[in-house]
Write an enzyme that holds these catalytic residues in place. Structure first.
Site, mmCIF file in Angstrom:
data_model
loop_
_atom_site.group_PDB
_atom_site.id
_atom_site.type_symbol
_atom_site.label_atom_id
_atom_site.label_comp_id
_atom_site.label_asym_id
_atom_site.label_seq_id
_atom_site.Cartn_x
_atom_site.Cartn_y
_atom_site.Cartn_z
ATOM 1 N N LYS A 1 0.856 -1.192 0.000
ATOM 2 C CA LYS A 1 0.000 0.000 0.000
ATOM 3 C C LYS A 1 0.886 1.235 0.000
ATOM 4 O O LYS A 1 1.714 1.422 0.892
ATOM 5 C CB LYS A 1 -0.891 -0.011 1.241
ATOM 6 C CG LYS A 1 -1.795 1.209 1.366
ATOM 7 C CD LYS A 1 -2.693 1.072 2.606
ATOM 8 C CE LYS A 1 -3.581 2.272 2.797
ATOM 9 N NZ LYS A 1 -4.460 2.103 3.982
ATOM 10 N N LYS B 1 -2.356 -1.297 -3.719
ATOM 11 C CA LYS B 1 -3.225 -0.129 -3.591
ATOM 12 C C LYS B 1 -2.383 1.124 -3.705
ATOM 13 O O LYS B 1 -1.378 1.207 -2.996
ATOM 14 C CB LYS B 1 -3.936 -0.179 -2.231
ATOM 15 C CG LYS B 1 -4.855 1.010 -1.964
ATOM 16 C CD LYS B 1 -5.497 0.912 -0.590
ATOM 17 C CE LYS B 1 -6.437 2.096 -0.367
ATOM 18 N NZ LYS B 1 -7.087 2.071 0.939
HETATM 19 ZN ZN ZN Z 1 -5.562 3.311 8.592
#
Ligand code: ZN
Length: 325
Positions: free
Chosen positions: A199, A251
């Protein structure tokens, strides 16, 4: 018959002549079972609140969660990802591990509405802490290992509430090991973990702040990844795989297709991608301005995710995709 001296060795266009031929040889397909719908539930509201930067996306009151789940089910959606927007915030996000807290209630309501719906919880603290960080703050930074202890309490509570899959999004080191141990020790060895394994700290999350009503002004650069680092991106996901993550994730998506492909080439685990708020908002804004064809752009983007190696796609477009595919 032609006088043209050029004779191609092979004619790719032979298989592009008709729609039936093109469909026959298509390599990548979209199905409703590819998609996971994120849902925002906010405490203290009675009506859905439109998220102004994300047209057609709402924060729903808890009283409407069952209705939202049933509508998604009727459209063919079989997996949802729950986000709570809490009014019971404190320094550590303790509401997330209380048995009558928002996280537990959302899971129970969603499962009661549609027992066959796969209910996934986003497991973090940022919507439940007064400072908005993804864990316990110590000396202006998130304390990794103190946060893991709270995360263990949170995931056991989610499992007790009936969740089908845990999805930790805080990018803490060792989070999969900690979660796996806690779940196994509490009798939930059968509950899978979908890790937000790679992420990035990304400007594409901008509208999400609006979605969760966050006034967060700090930086998450000490735990989310630098988007300049493809080797580290692979290592993050491989580390989570080694710790026992059942599904990996990248992501955001659109600007990270190389990362998806790289992880795909190095892992046999299912791979998810999160088509985030800013990616959604950009398409909506472009369509509203009349500069792009919304449906065509969304289908092309979703296909690109699968082509790059994603098996699952988390997207705010999940319900619209039911109308389009
Ligand atoms: Zn968070």
């Amino acid at each position: 018959m032609t006088n043209n001296l050029i004779t191609p060795d092979f004619r790719f266009r032979r298989l592009r002549r008709t729609a039936a031929l093109r469909e026959l040889v298509r390599e990548t397909h979209l199905r409703m079972s590819d998609f996971i719908l994120p849902i925002f539930i906010e405490e203290g509201i009675n009506e859905p609140v439109p998220i102004k930067t994300m047209p057609d996306v709402f924060r729903y009151p808890e009283s409407q969660l069952a209705e939202v789940i049933n509508r998604a089910w009727s459209k063919g959606i079989r997996a949802v990802l729950l986000f709570g927007v809490s009014t019971h915030k404190d320094e550590v996000g303790s509401d997330t591990w209380h048995d009558h807290g928002l996280l537990a209630r959302m899971i129970q309501t969603a499962k009661a509405a549609q027992p066959e719906m796969l209910v996934i919880s986003d497991n973090c603290f940022c919507e439940y802490t007064t400072h908005g960080h993804c864990g316990v703050v110590f000396k202006n930074d998130v304390d990794n290992d103190a946060t893991l202890l709270n995360l263990q309490k949170q995931v056991v509570l989610a499992a007790q509430a009936g969740v089908d899959m845990i999805a930790p999004s805080g990018m803490m080191d060792g989070m999969i090991t900690a979660i796996r141990q806690a779940l196994d020790d509490a009798g939930f060895a059968h509950i899978p973990v979908m890790s937000y394994s790679t992420k990035f700290a990304s400007a594409f999350y901008g509208p999400f702040r609006d979605a969760v009503d966050s006034s967060f002004k700090g930086t998450r650069n000490t735990y989310q990844m630098d988007f300049s680092n493809p080797r580290e991106a692979l290592a993050e996901s491989m580390q989570d795989e080694a710790e026992g993550a059942d599904i990996l994730m990248v992501k955001p998506g659109t600007a990270y297709l190389d990362i998806l492909a790289h992880i795909r080439a190095n892992s046999t685990r299912p791979l998810a991608v999160y088509h985030v708020s800013g990616e959604y908002a950009m398409i909506k804004a472009g369509a509203a301005a009349g500069v792009i064809d919304e449906k065509a752009i969304v289908l092309e983007t979703m296909t690109a995710f699968k082509r790059a190696g994603a098996d699952l796609i988390i997207t705010y477009y999940a319900e619209r995709l039911a109308d389009w595919i």
